[in-house]
Write a protein that holds these residues in place. Sequence first.
Motif, PDB file in Angstrom:
ATOM      1  N   LEU A 194       0.843  -1.193   0.000  1.00 57.90           N
ATOM      2  CA  LEU A 194       0.000   0.000   0.000  1.00 57.90           C
ATOM      3  C   LEU A 194       0.882   1.249   0.000  1.00 57.90           C
ATOM      4  O   LEU A 194       1.742   1.412   0.863  1.00 57.90           O
ATOM      5  N   ILE A 195       0.660   2.100  -0.996  1.00 61.42           N
ATOM      6  CA  ILE A 195       1.395   3.361  -1.104  1.00 61.42           C
ATOM      7  C   ILE A 195       0.376   4.460  -1.395  1.00 61.42           C
ATOM      8  O   ILE A 195      -0.414   4.336  -2.339  1.00 61.42           O
ATOM      9  N   GLY A 196       0.377   5.500  -0.575  1.00 59.62           N
ATOM     10  CA  GLY A 196      -0.564   6.593  -0.800  1.00 59.62           C
ATOM     11  C   GLY A 196      -2.014   6.160  -0.807  1.00 59.62           C
ATOM     12  O   GLY A 196      -2.840   6.741  -1.512  1.00 59.62           O
ATOM     13  N   GLY A 197      -2.308   5.114  -0.033  1.00 58.24           N
ATOM     14  CA  GLY A 197      -3.681   4.622   0.036  1.00 58.24           C
ATOM     15  C   GLY A 197      -4.099   3.735  -1.114  1.00 58.24           C
ATOM     16  O   GLY A 197      -5.256   3.304  -1.181  1.00 58.24           O
ATOM     17  N   LYS A 198      -3.179   3.416  -2.032  1.00 61.11           N
ATOM     18  CA  LYS A 198      -3.491   2.579  -3.189  1.00 61.11           C
ATOM     19  C   LYS A 198      -2.639   1.312  -3.166  1.00 61.11           C
ATOM     20  O   LYS A 198      -1.491   1.331  -2.729  1.00 61.11           O
ATOM     21  N   ARG A 199      -3.200   0.233  -3.652  1.00 63.68           N
ATOM     22  CA  ARG A 199      -2.469  -1.030  -3.714  1.00 63.68           C
ATOM     23  C   ARG A 199      -1.687  -1.122  -5.016  1.00 63.68           C
ATOM     24  O   ARG A 199      -2.196  -0.772  -6.092  1.00 63.68           O
ATOM     25  N   TYR A 200      -0.470  -1.643  -4.887  1.00 64.88           N
ATOM     26  CA  TYR A 200       0.384  -1.855  -6.061  1.00 64.88           C
ATOM     27  C   TYR A 200       1.006  -3.248  -5.969  1.00 64.88           C
ATOM     28  O   TYR A 200       1.271  -3.762  -4.879  1.00 64.88           O
ATOM     29  N   ASP A 201       1.265  -3.824  -7.153  1.00 67.59           N
ATOM     30  CA  ASP A 201       1.861  -5.153  -7.219  1.00 67.59           C
ATOM     31  C   ASP A 201       3.378  -5.094  -7.071  1.00 67.59           C
ATOM     32  O   ASP A 201       4.036  -4.248  -7.698  1.00 67.59           O
ATOM     33  N   VAL A 202       3.905  -5.998  -6.261  1.00 70.04           N
ATOM     34  CA  VAL A 202       5.347  -6.236  -6.252  1.00 70.04           C
ATOM     35  C   VAL A 202       5.651  -7.102  -7.466  1.00 70.04           C
ATOM     36  O   VAL A 202       4.998  -8.134  -7.684  1.00 70.04           O
ATOM     37  N   ASN A 253      17.693  -8.214  -0.653  1.00 67.48           N
ATOM     38  CA  ASN A 253      17.589  -6.943   0.068  1.00 67.48           C
ATOM     39  C   ASN A 253      16.608  -5.944  -0.536  1.00 67.48           C
ATOM     40  O   ASN A 253      16.434  -4.857   0.028  1.00 67.48           O
ATOM     41  N   PHE A 254      15.987  -6.299  -1.654  1.00 62.25           N
ATOM     42  CA  PHE A 254      15.094  -5.356  -2.323  1.00 62.25           C
ATOM     43  C   PHE A 254      13.909  -6.087  -2.950  1.00 62.25           C
ATOM     44  O   PHE A 254      13.999  -7.264  -3.307  1.00 62.25           O
ATOM     45  N   CYS A 255      12.823  -5.330  -3.097  1.00 56.10           N
ATOM     46  CA  CYS A 255      11.745  -5.776  -3.974  1.00 56.10           C
ATOM     47  C   CYS A 255      11.232  -4.563  -4.734  1.00 56.10           C
ATOM     48  O   CYS A 255      11.399  -3.416  -4.296  1.00 56.10           O
ATOM     49  N   MET A 256      10.675  -4.810  -5.891  1.00 55.85           N
ATOM     50  CA  MET A 256      10.260  -3.744  -6.788  1.00 55.85           C
ATOM     51  C   MET A 256       8.745  -3.723  -6.938  1.00 55.85           C
ATOM     52  O   MET A 256       8.110  -4.784  -6.975  1.00 55.85           O
ATOM     53  N   VAL A 257       8.204  -2.531  -7.026  1.00 49.67           N
ATOM     54  CA  VAL A 257       6.758  -2.383  -7.127  1.00 49.67           C
ATOM     55  C   VAL A 257       6.427  -1.579  -8.380  1.00 49.67           C
ATOM     56  O   VAL A 257       7.077  -0.579  -8.687  1.00 49.67           O
ATOM     57  N   TYR A 258       5.449  -2.066  -9.121  1.00 43.21           N
ATOM     58  CA  TYR A 258       5.028  -1.384 -10.346  1.00 43.21           C
ATOM     59  C   TYR A 258       4.015  -0.316  -9.981  1.00 43.21           C
ATOM     60  O   TYR A 258       2.905  -0.612  -9.500  1.00 43.21           O
ATOM     61  N   LEU A 259       4.387   0.931 -10.189  1.00 47.92           N
ATOM     62  CA  LEU A 259       3.570   2.076  -9.798  1.00 47.92           C
ATOM     63  C   LEU A 259       2.616   2.530 -10.900  1.00 47.92           C
ATOM     64  O   LEU A 259       1.933   3.546 -10.733  1.00 47.92           O
ATOM     65  N   GLU A 311       8.717   7.984   0.171  1.00 50.51           N
ATOM     66  CA  GLU A 311       7.278   7.746   0.356  1.00 50.51           C
ATOM     67  C   GLU A 311       7.064   6.458   1.152  1.00 50.51           C
ATOM     68  O   GLU A 311       7.695   5.430   0.923  1.00 50.51           O
ATOM     69  N   LYS A 312       6.145   6.512   2.117  1.00 48.69           N
ATOM     70  CA  LYS A 312       5.865   5.358   2.979  1.00 48.69           C
ATOM     71  C   LYS A 312       5.239   4.208   2.191  1.00 48.69           C
ATOM     72  O   LYS A 312       4.379   4.422   1.333  1.00 48.69           O
ATOM     73  N   VAL A 313       5.680   3.007   2.501  1.00 50.08           N
ATOM     74  CA  VAL A 313       5.139   1.782   1.908  1.00 50.08           C
ATOM     75  C   VAL A 313       4.653   0.885   3.039  1.00 50.08           C
ATOM     76  O   VAL A 313       5.415   0.566   3.956  1.00 50.08           O
ATOM     77  N   GLU A 314       3.402   0.469   2.987  1.00 47.75           N
ATOM     78  CA  GLU A 314       2.863  -0.446   3.987  1.00 47.75           C
ATOM     79  C   GLU A 314       2.950  -1.872   3.448  1.00 47.75           C
ATOM     80  O   GLU A 314       2.414  -2.177   2.375  1.00 47.75           O
ATOM     81  N   LEU A 315       3.629  -2.728   4.204  1.00 46.43           N
ATOM     82  CA  LEU A 315       3.841  -4.105   3.782  1.00 46.43           C
ATOM     83  C   LEU A 315       2.809  -5.043   4.408  1.00 46.43           C
ATOM     84  O   LEU A 315       2.101  -5.768   3.722  1.00 46.43           O
TER      85      LEU A 315
END
Length: 354
Positions: A285-293, A300-306, A315-319
């Motif tokens: 969850l970013i900015g109140g919207k769901r995005y796919d990893v 050490n990293f994961c990527m999210v398609y915005l 920007e805060k990311v809720e996991l």
Amino acid sequence: MIQKSNSTVSVNLSTIGSNIETLSTHVQDNVRIMGVVKADAYGHGATEVAEYIQPQVDAFAVNDIEEGIELREHGISKPILVFAVPEKRFVTEYRVHNLTATVSAIEHFDWLPAGTSYHLNFDTGMGRLGFLPEQVETVAELVDNNADLFCTGVYSHLATADTAGSERVIRQYKLVKKIRSYLNQELTIHIANTGGTVFYDFDQFSMVRLGIGMYGYAPGDSVIEGIQPALTWKSRLVQVKKIQATDAISYGAEWQAPQDGYIGVIPVGYEDGIKRNLSGNLTVLIGGKRYDVVGNITMNFCMVYLRSDQYSVGEKVELLFQGNTAKEWAQKVGTIPYEILTSINPKIPRTYIS
């Protein structure tokens, strides 16, 4: 221990307290509660959780003696049962720190020094540690012959209490009832875990053990009304960059962008506890919207398609959050919330809300 700075775990202690109150409605009169805080309280922080819930429980359970010592060093005064097999090199620590050992094999009577308190563990169907029920007369004799040790309880582990109606649970209960008849009737007897407490109405003996339920999860696929997950996990974007349609992401280049847009990089990976087999099956969850990893989760990293949304670095990311809890993660990869929670790297700082 140096804490990682890539994310933060937040634990709502008052939620754990509220969960105990809810679960207590299923506890029979005059039955005590043992709070299970092994594995760092299932990843929530054992000392902080134990300090907060100590007024609500009558005893604690940990896996190993080191966990018990840590609780004592942080002022926990209630009885503490250690589940693990005693280790010869540490057996004197039970008395030093007033910890209760588990005796689950005949040789343990010889290992423990005089003055040690212990509970007997019987294997009534778990197939793990413990005396077999048919050994009960021999065990009762050993208890009498080792009067310099103090037997204060008897317990067993239910194997199939995740849902109601298991015949194995009923058989285990009947075996414990029979075992009790051979032993001192004043001993503390405990067999019911969270599932056994909520989903079964048999005699709860002297005590119940509340574990996963305290943290807001029902065992298995069941539901317990009124409990809520106490843990959330947040990170942040450390880089945001443009990508074009068909650009590949991460090891193996298995994911390609369906159209032009943006990729955000989150500085957490499987070292931190995000299972690699969640790749392609996780949202944040970013900015109140769901995005796919997207792409394979790395160490050490994961990527999210915005998509076409552009966010700033930081920007805060809720996991883990309500609606995307450890249960949802577990269902996606064929495991259980216990594993998800205890896999979160202990170096990630925990913050506490009470």
